[in-house]
Design a protein around this motif. Structure first.
Motif, PDB file in Angstrom:
ATOM      1  N   LEU A 149       0.605  -1.279   0.043  1.00 28.59           N
ATOM      2  CA  LEU A 149       0.037  -0.048  -0.097  1.00 28.59           C
ATOM      3  C   LEU A 149       0.699   1.277   0.147  1.00 28.59           C
ATOM      4  CD1 LEU A 149      -3.211  -1.138   2.402  1.00 28.59           C
ATOM      5  CD2 LEU A 149      -2.960  -0.853  -0.015  1.00 28.59           C
ATOM      6  N   ALA A 150       2.324   0.821   0.657  1.00 25.52           N
ATOM      7  CA  ALA A 150       3.239   2.311   1.008  1.00 25.52           C
ATOM      8  C   ALA A 150       3.543   2.143  -0.849  1.00 25.52           C
ATOM      9  CB  ALA A 150       4.055   2.602   1.095  1.00 25.52           C
ATOM     10  N   HIS A 151       3.815   1.528  -1.706  1.00 29.57           N
ATOM     11  CA  HIS A 151       4.490   2.090  -3.035  1.00 29.57           C
ATOM     12  C   HIS A 151       3.346   2.116  -3.874  1.00 29.57           C
ATOM     13  CE1 HIS A 151       8.080   0.402   0.219  1.00 29.57           C
ATOM     14  NE2 HIS A 151       8.709   1.591  -0.833  1.00 29.57           N
ATOM     15  N   GLY A 152       1.857   1.735  -3.621  1.00 30.54           N
ATOM     16  CA  GLY A 152       1.129   2.177  -4.518  1.00 30.54           C
ATOM     17  C   GLY A 152       0.509   0.781  -5.223  1.00 30.54           C
ATOM     18  N   HIS A 153       0.912  -0.177  -4.810  1.00 31.46           N
ATOM     19  CA  HIS A 153       1.113  -1.402  -5.763  1.00 31.46           C
ATOM     20  C   HIS A 153      -0.209  -2.124  -5.998  1.00 31.46           C
ATOM     21  CE1 HIS A 153       5.452  -3.238  -4.157  1.00 31.46           C
ATOM     22  NE2 HIS A 153       5.969  -2.062  -4.983  1.00 31.46           N
ATOM     23  N   GLU A 154      -1.579  -1.403  -5.191  1.00 33.25           N
ATOM     24  CA  GLU A 154      -3.180  -1.649  -5.814  1.00 33.25           C
ATOM     25  C   GLU A 154      -3.552  -0.949  -7.476  1.00 33.25           C
ATOM     26  OE1 GLU A 154      -2.721   2.697  -4.895  1.00 33.25           O
ATOM     27  OE2 GLU A 154      -2.038   1.004  -3.635  1.00 33.25           O
ATOM     28  N   THR A 155      -2.125  -0.854  -8.460  1.00 37.06           N
ATOM     29  CA  THR A 155      -2.408  -0.186  -9.375  1.00 37.06           C
ATOM     30  C   THR A 155      -0.890  -0.788 -10.330  1.00 37.06           C
ATOM     31  OG1 THR A 155      -0.878   1.774  -9.492  1.00 37.06           O
ATOM     32  CG2 THR A 155      -3.033   1.905  -8.680  1.00 37.06           C
ATOM     33  N   ASP A 156      -0.453  -1.297  -9.220  1.00 37.45           N
ATOM     34  CA  ASP A 156       0.964  -1.951 -10.456  1.00 37.45           C
ATOM     35  C   ASP A 156       0.670  -4.349  -9.993  1.00 37.45           C
ATOM     36  OD1 ASP A 156       3.663  -3.722 -10.628  1.00 37.45           O
ATOM     37  OD2 ASP A 156       4.635  -1.983  -9.452  1.00 37.45           O
ATOM     38  N   VAL A 157       0.122  -4.143 -11.598  1.00 39.66           N
ATOM     39  CA  VAL A 157      -0.220  -5.395 -11.278  1.00 39.66           C
ATOM     40  C   VAL A 157       0.792  -6.829 -11.590  1.00 39.66           C
ATOM     41  CG1 VAL A 157      -1.106  -7.503 -13.235  1.00 39.66           C
ATOM     42  CG2 VAL A 157      -1.703  -5.005 -12.362  1.00 39.66           C
TER      43      VAL A 157
END
Length: 653
Positions: free
Chosen positions: A456-464
């Protein structure tokens, strides 16, 4: 070998003794093959559907010139409890001729033991002459092939006694040695081969301590170099090596099938090719006590390779001495296959088992088990039932190595007992701490929580790609956590004292499952369903993930302190444990509130149905993991209160 004074008794015939002993040893090989062929015929007659035993290699190794013996089993049949054998008259004559050859070196001796053997030879030759009807009944079969002492004399026992006497005579006759081996009539090229064998034998000889055995004799018989070793005091436990050119053939006999298999495995490691061992014996004869005989072959590329085989072979013989006694003693501690595994590993480490036997064997371990807290071992417990197979094997192997080194160094059995006790304590403390598996499991929970927080800290919710990679790692961690649960279930099945810890790890595993589920949902969100995620929503999810990680870390801390607590623990340690438990309680409460905030934000900002459903599922899985950690904390608190002697009926917050 024990020396016998035969010089005066033999007189001028002493000049013929080496040749006669060679002929006698060759006759011994033929007699053993003949008895093997007879047993194979008996077995096939009893069960005509069984495959024929392949005796061709044994026939060649024994240098027999009687092709009819190779087909004797095909012509045999059983009727009315009797064995019908058309070639019985020829077999009887061959047995009589070869037993006479075996006895020939004893002729002219005034030694009482030799005279008694010669009288027995006369008796059995007369007995064999009467075998002319082509039929053997059960009593006659036992008289020929039986090997059990303490009952009536048998032809087989006579063969063994003559063989033993020949070994003694060969040692007494020899006036030359090669590194301890009695030798005579060797060629110049034979001495390096004998030296190679003795190099291995002498390297491990010390492991037998003061047990008799390992005496070696070597001579040349035409094209063959013969090396013979008396392994111990047992009549049927003999090893004979023949080397012709670069081919080495080993004939090995043993009363015990398991020890035979053990030696097979040891020699297979240096290239032995064994021939039809299983087909050689009939378990129905002599109450199953007949010795097993086998032939192994080594085909060597050059003299160096032959020396390596001979050295390796010599080094392994010591592990046969008292092997079966060691196996039986180990069986009192662990299951039978595990006993053999321990003996194999002790042989690989060139430590063996004799030191352990002489220091006290299984009683060393029983005393060490009794000396530990009753929480670890109870009366009647087996070592593998409490420690598990792998740990029990490692401990016993180290115990055998320790005992061997200690006894060789001249240490007392009492000192060895103390060392074994400390060794067991270290194994129990290192691998069998009740909280050890819980601690490993908690580490996986923390790793899962950290992975979610970092994602979540690195924005992996948008990194498949990143989200899928984390999901794959999380699945591995969750499976490893499951394996820890299964291990603890196995332990609890064998010992009820592990049941409270099983309940703890099952609660904690619910947390691991929820965290892995959260990672999986995040990987789905990363594919296409992060629509509507804004900074306010992301900040709320990070706060939730941070608090879940705090709970997981405090769970790890609580376990780390709990494993040290008992009635004598310091108040500060007890306070630290309670503080960590209560932080988990508070984290669970806060996560409930944070999850509601996250749901409210999802409803407010996310209109896509799939994104809304997956987002709320993600938050719910995070919150559910803290519920599971809370249940684990309460169970752990009750267990610790019992350990420290406090009232374990604490109030739930």
């Amino acid at each position: 070998m024990e020396k016998v004074d035969v010089v005066a008794a033999l007189g001028q015939s002493k000049l013929l003794l080496p040749a006669r002993i060679k002929a006698a040893l060759a006759a011994n090989d033929r007699l053993k093959f003949a008895l093997t062929a007879l047993q194979a015929a008996t077995a096939h007659a009893a069960d005509g559907s069984a495959p024929l035993a392949d005796l061709r290699r044994d026939y060649a190794a024994a240098h027999v010139n009687a092709p009819w013996m190779l087909v004797m089993q095909e012509a045999a049949w059983s009727e009315g409890g009797k064995l019908h054998l058309p070639d019985l008259p020829r077999l009887g004559k061959l047995l009589a001729d070869d037993i006479r050859l075996m006895a020939r070196p004893l002729e002219g001796s005034a030694d009482a033991a030799h005279l008694a053997l010669l009288a027995r030879v006369d008796h059995w030759c007369d007995w064999l002459v009467r075998l002319n009807a082509g039929v053997l009944d059960d009593a006659q079969m036992v008289a020929l092939t039986g090997g059990r002492r303490g009952e009536d004399d048998t032809f087989h026992i006579l063969v063994m006694d003559l063989h033993k006497s020949l070994n003694r005579m060969a040692a007494d006759m020899s006036d030359d040695t090669v590194d301890g081996a009695h030798v005579w009539q060797l060629d110049a090229g034979d001495r390096p081969r004998v030296a190679a064998f003795m190099r291995g034998l002498n390297r491990t000889r010390k492991l037998k301590l003061d047990h008799p055995g390992l005496d070696t004799a070597a001579t040349r018989d035409g094209a063959r170099l013969l090396i013979q070793n008396d392994i111990g005091t047992n009549d049927a436990h003999v090893l004979v090596i023949q080397m012709e050119g670069l081919s080495i053939t080993l004939t090995y006999s043993d009363l015990h099938e398991r020890r035979f298999a053990f030696f097979q495995e040891l020699l297979s490691e240096i290239g032995a090719q064994w021939s039809g061992v299983g087909a050689r014996r009939s378990a129905g004869l002599n109450a199953g006590a007949d010795y097993v005989v086998g032939t192994a072959r080594f085909d060597c590329a050059d003299a160096g390779a032959a020396d390596a085989v001979l050295e390796g072979l010599g080094a392994r013989i010591v592990f046969l001495i008292d092997w079966n006694r060691a196996r039986k003693r180990l069986n009192r501690l662990v299951a039978k296959p595990l006993s053999v595994a321990v003996l194999i590993e002790a042989a690989h480490r060139e430590a063996g088992h004799m030191g352990w036997l002489m220091a006290g064997a299984e009683q060393l371990v029983f005393d060490a088990m009794e000396a530990l807290s009753p929480d670890h071992f109870r009366v009647g417990d087996r070592l593998d039932g409490v420690l598990g197979e792998a740990e029990a094997r490692d401990f016993l192997t180290e115990a055998l190595v320790l005992s061997s080194n200690a006894m060789q160094a001249g240490q007392t059995a009492a000192l060895v007992a103390d060392q074994i006790r400390l060794l067991l304590s270290r194994h129990v403390g290192r691998h069998r701490d009740e909280f050890a598996l819980l601690g490993e499991h908690a580490a996986f929970c923390q790793a899962l929580a950290e992975g979610i927080r970092d994602a979540l800290a690195h924005g992996h919710e948008t990194d498949v790609k990143a989200a899928r990679k984390l999901s794959e790692r999380a699945k591995v961690w969750e499976r490893k956590a499951d394996h820890l649960v299964m291990r603890l279930r196995d332990q609890a099945a064998g010992n009820a004292r592990w049941l409270p810890f099983l309940r703890l790890i099952e609660c904690a595993d619910d947390a691991a499952d929820e965290l892995e589920e959260a990672v999986f949902v995040l990987s789905l969100i990363a594919e296409h369903d992060h629509h509507g995620w804004n900074d306010e929503l992301r900040a709320a999810l990070r706060r939730l993930a941070d608090k879940v990680l705090d709970a997981a870390q405090d769970h790890v801390k609580a376990l780390a302190v709990a494993r040290t607590l008992n009635e004598a623990s310091l108040a500060e340690d007890q306070d630290e444990f309670l503080a960590a438990c209560w932080r988990v309680v508070n984290a669970e409460k806060l996560c409930d509130a944070l999850t509601r905030d996250v749901r409210r934000l999802f409803v407010r900002h996310v209109s896509d149905a799939a994104a809304l459903s997956l987002g709320t599922d993600f938050a719910a899985a995070l919150e559910a993991s803290t519920d599971a950690l809370l249940r684990t904390g309460y169970a752990m608190r009750g267990l610790v209160f019992t350990r420290v002697g406090a009232d374990h009926q604490g109030r739930r917050a």
